[in-house]
Design a protein around this motif. Structure first.
Motif, PDB file in Angstrom:
ATOM      1  N   ARG A   1      20.914  85.703  60.766  1.00 29.05           N
ATOM      2  CA  ARG A   1      22.031  86.506  61.234  1.00 29.05           C
ATOM      3  C   ARG A   1      21.827  87.977  60.887  1.00 29.05           C
ATOM      4  NH1 ARG A   1      28.494  85.564  60.055  1.00 29.05           N
ATOM      5  NH2 ARG A   1      29.211  87.517  61.017  1.00 29.05           N
ATOM      6  N   ASP A   2      21.278  88.258  59.705  1.00 29.16           N
ATOM      7  CA  ASP A   2      21.017  89.649  59.323  1.00 29.16           C
ATOM      8  C   ASP A   2      20.046  90.317  60.292  1.00 29.16           C
ATOM      9  OD1 ASP A   2      22.709  89.469  57.184  1.00 29.16           O
ATOM     10  OD2 ASP A   2      21.133  89.145  55.690  1.00 29.16           O
TER      11      ASP A   2
ATOM     12  N   GLU B   1      21.911  90.968  63.558  1.00 28.60           N
ATOM     13  CA  GLU B   1      22.825  92.097  63.453  1.00 28.60           C
ATOM     14  C   GLU B   1      22.069  93.427  63.461  1.00 28.60           C
ATOM     15  OE1 GLU B   1      25.263  91.467  60.032  1.00 28.60           O
ATOM     16  OE2 GLU B   1      26.657  90.133  61.103  1.00 28.60           O
TER      17      GLU B   1
ATOM     18  N   ALA C   1      26.740  88.162  66.227  1.00 32.10           N
ATOM     19  CA  ALA C   1      25.931  89.255  65.690  1.00 32.10           C
ATOM     20  C   ALA C   1      26.226  90.580  66.379  1.00 32.10           C
ATOM     21  CB  ALA C   1      24.450  88.918  65.828  1.00 32.10           C
TER      22      ALA C   1
END
Length: 397
Positions: free
Chosen positions: A69-70, A73, A114
Motif C-alpha cells: 500500500r505504501d 500511495e 491508495a
C-alpha cells in the motif's frame, strides 16, 4: 485486487509504449515542477510494474510481489498530480489513448485504497450535494439575481427549445458567475428561447472521472439526460468545455437533441445577424482550453467568433490549438497540489504577456478562474475573459 479497471485495449496499448519520452517533453506538469516522475512514460512504467505484480502465474514466474500500500500511495502521488490535459496523448507517436489510461489508473488506485485523501471528500460532496463543492444544489441558478435585469421566471421554464447547462464552477464561484450572466444576456439579445435546469442540474461527471470515481457516473448521466428531456429541449449549450466533452464522449444522448459549446452556438447567432455588435478596439490572444481544443477539436469557432467583433485584433500564442499549454486548472489538480497548479498558471501567463495583448480570451470558466486568481495574487495587470464576456461587452446597448 485484479486488473479489472482496464479494458483489453488499454492493456495492449500500455505494452505498446516504446519509452520514447516524447510525452515527457510536452508535459506542463513536468515543465512546471522539474519532476520527471509526473511524465506519462514514468507513469506507464509504474503501471506495468503494478499490473504484472498482480497476475498469479506471471507473478510467480517473475518472482514479483504485489506492490504494498505504501508503494501504491507513493505512485499515486505522481498519478494524481496531472491536469489530464491530453498533451501527452496528442504527441504520442503510437496513438496510445493516454488520457483514458490515466483515468482508469486513477480508478484502480482509488479501488486499491491508495488515492489521495481528498478523493473521499469529492465522493461525499457528490453523493450529498450533487456537486463537487458541497454547495446547496437548490442555489445553482442564484447567479441570475446578479444580472442587470433578471427576469421574473429566473430562466426556470417548464419547457424551452434550448437548455443552458451551467456547470458547477460557474454556478457557485463568484469570479466565474460573470460567465453565465454573460451567456444569458447574449441569448436574450439573440432572442433565444432557453431555460436553465436549476436544482435539477447535477454535476456533469467530469470530477468523478478525474477522481477515479467512474462508478458514480451513470446515475448522474441518466439524471441530467432525463432533466433535459423533461424540458422538451432540442439543443443543449455548455460554456464549460468539460461538461460539453462529457456529454459528447460519455453521455447517451437521445435522438433529436444536439449539443453545442457556447462558442459554437454564439457564432451561429452572430452569423445569422442576431447579435448587434459595436466596435471594440482591443488586441486579444486566445487560450485553447484543453477539453475544448485537444479534447473536442473545437479550434476555429472561438477564433471566428472573436474575429466577428469589429475592431478586435487576435494575436496567436506561440503554442496554440492542439499544442496549447494547459493553464493548470484541470484534472482536480488544484485540490491535490495547489502549488503545482499555480506554477503551471505562471508559465501560461508568462507566455500570454509576451504577446503584448490587452487581454487573454478563453472559453472555459476554470481557465478564467485559474489564470485570474494567479494574476490577482501576484499583482499582474492582465485581463482574463471568457469568450462570452468579450461578446457581451461588444453588444450594442
Amino acid at each position: 485486487m485484479g486488473n479489472k479497471d482496464y479494458s483489453v485495449a488499454e492493456l495492449l496499448q500500455m505494452e505498446a509504449c516504446t519509452n520514447c519520452r516524447v510525452c515527457a517533453d510536452v508535459c506542463p506538469a513536468v515543465a512546471a515542477s522539474g519532476d520527471g516522475r509526473l511524465s506519462g512514460v514514468y507513469r506507464i512504467k509504474g503501471l506495468r510494474h503494478l499490473l504484472k505484480g498482480r497476475v498469479g502465474l506471471l507473478q510467480r514466474l517473475l518472482r514479483k510481489s504485489e506492490p504494498s500500500r505504501d508503494e501504491l500511495e507513493e505512485f499515486g502521488k505522481t498519478v494524481f498530480r496531472c491536469t489530464l490535459c491530453g498533451n501527452c496523448q496528442e504527441v504520442c507517436p503510437l496513438g496510445i489513448h493516454l488520457k483514458d489510461l490515466w483515468i482508469s489508473l486513477r480508478q484502480d488506485l482509488v479501488h486499491s485504497d491508495a488515492g489521495p485523501k481528498k478523493i473521499e471528500m469529492i465522493r461525499e460532496n457528490l453523493e450529498e450535494s450533487r456537486n463537487v463543492f458541497a454547495e446547496d444544489n437548490e442555489e445553482r441558478a442564484d447567479w441570475v439575481e446578479d444580472m442587470r435585469e433578471p427576469p421574473e421566471h429566473g430562466y426556470l421554464k417548464e419547457s424551452a427549445r434550448v437548455v443552458y447547462f451551467t456547470g458547477c464552477v460557474a454556478s457557485y464561484f463568484p469570479l466565474a458567475q460573470k460567465i453565465p450572466v454573460s451567456v444569458a444576456e447574449i441569448l436574450d439579445a439573440g432572442d433565444v428561447d432557453f431555460t436553465l435546469l436549476g436544482q435539477d442540474e447535477w454535476c456533469c461527471g467530469f470530477p468523478m472521472l478525474g477522481a477515479g470515481l467512474k462508478e458514480m457516473f451513470r446515475e448522474f448521466m441518466e439524471h441530467n439526460v432525463e432533466a433535459v428531456a423533461k424540458k422538451d429541449a432540442r439543443e443543449v449549450v455548455f460554456a464549460c468545455p468539460s461538461c460539453y466533452q462529457m456529454w459528447r464522449e460519455y453521455y447517451e444522448i437521445p435522438e433529436g437533441i444536439r449539443i453545442f459549446h457556447a462558442s459554437q452556438f454564439l457564432l451561429r447567432l452572430a452569423e445569422e445577424g442576431r447579435l448587434p455588435f459595436k466596435r471594440l478596439d482591443m488586441t486579444v490572444t486566445y487560450h485553447d482550453p484543453c477539453d475544448l481544443g485537444r479534447g473536442a477539436r473545437v479550434f476555429e469557432e472561438p477564433r471566428a467568433l472573436i474575429r466577428a467583433i469589429p475592431g478586435v485584433r487576435l494575436v496567436e500564442l506561440p503554442q496554440n490549438r492542439d499544442q496549447c499549454r494547459c493553464c493548470g486548472g484541470g484534472g482536480n489538480l488544484e485540490m491535490i497540489d495547489a502549488g503545482l497548479s499555480a506554477e503551471m498558471a505562471r508559465a501560461k501567463i508568462d507566455e500570454i504577456l509576451a504577446t503584448g495583448a490587452d487581454a487573454v480570451v478563453t472559453a472555459c470558466q476554470q481557465c478564467v478562474r485559474t489564470m485570474t486568481t494567479f494574476a490577482k495574487r501576484n499583482k499582474i495587470p492582465l485581463e482574463v475573459l471568457d469568450i462570452s464576456q468579450l461578446v457581451n461587452r461588444a453588444l450594442k446597448g
